[in-house]
Scaffold this motif. Structure first.
Motif, PDB file in Angstrom:
ATOM      1  N   TYR A  69      -9.213 -26.335   5.993  1.00  0.00           N
ATOM      2  CA  TYR A  69      -9.920 -25.070   6.156  1.00  0.00           C
ATOM      3  C   TYR A  69      -8.922 -23.929   6.366  1.00  0.00           C
ATOM      4  O   TYR A  69      -9.042 -22.859   5.747  1.00  0.00           O
ATOM      5  N   GLN A  70      -7.925 -24.130   7.238  1.00  0.00           N
ATOM      6  CA  GLN A  70      -6.929 -23.099   7.505  1.00  0.00           C
ATOM      7  C   GLN A  70      -6.121 -22.773   6.244  1.00  0.00           C
ATOM      8  O   GLN A  70      -5.824 -21.603   5.982  1.00  0.00           O
ATOM      9  N   ALA A  71      -5.767 -23.774   5.475  1.00  0.00           N
ATOM     10  CA  ALA A  71      -5.008 -23.551   4.241  1.00  0.00           C
ATOM     11  C   ALA A  71      -5.827 -22.731   3.246  1.00  0.00           C
ATOM     12  O   ALA A  71      -5.312 -21.789   2.630  1.00  0.00           O
ATOM     13  N   LEU A  72      -7.107 -23.067   3.083  1.00  0.00           N
ATOM     14  CA  LEU A  72      -7.971 -22.309   2.178  1.00  0.00           C
ATOM     15  C   LEU A  72      -8.180 -20.886   2.669  1.00  0.00           C
ATOM     16  O   LEU A  72      -8.170 -19.932   1.882  1.00  0.00           O
ATOM     17  N   LEU A  73      -8.367 -20.723   3.971  1.00  0.00           N
ATOM     18  CA  LEU A  73      -8.558 -19.397   4.548  1.00  0.00           C
ATOM     19  C   LEU A  73      -7.331 -18.529   4.327  1.00  0.00           C
ATOM     20  O   LEU A  73      -7.432 -17.374   3.879  1.00  0.00           O
ATOM     21  N   ASN A  74      -6.149 -19.062   4.609  1.00  0.00           N
ATOM     22  CA  ASN A  74      -4.915 -18.302   4.427  1.00  0.00           C
ATOM     23  C   ASN A  74      -4.659 -17.965   2.965  1.00  0.00           C
ATOM     24  O   ASN A  74      -4.236 -16.847   2.644  1.00  0.00           O
TER      25      ASN A  74
END
Length: 89
Positions: A45-50
């Motif tokens: 999720y963090q990778a996609l958000l960033n």
């Protein structure tokens, strides 16, 4: 969500859980497996958000043709050529 990563995490956890340990060593509990899956889900999720934030910021910079801090004009994303004929708008 990337299915390859999810399958890889499940394969890794399956290998860990199936590994035979000495009887004196405690095995992996279900709660620990859930924690590992939650960690990978959060990381994805963090990778996609960033990545989304970076892409939107770059798009914003391309659409907005302003002078950068060095005094150079950024090339606009598109140009508009507008001509008025004097009769109408």
């Amino acid at each position: 969500k990337s299915m390859e990563i999810e399958h890889s995490v499940n394969d890794m956890l399956g290998t860990i859980v199936a590994f035979e340990l000495h009887p004196s060593i405690r095995g992996v509990s279900e709660s620990e497996v859930i924690k590992v899956k939650a960690h990978y889900n959060w990381s994805m999720y963090q990778a996609l958000l960033n990545a989304t934030k970076r892409s939107l910021q770059i798009l914003k910079e391309r659409v907005n043709a302003r002078m950068d801090p060095d005094g150079n004009w950024n090339a606009p994303f598109f140009e508009v050529d507008l001509q008025l004929d004097g009769v109408g708008v």
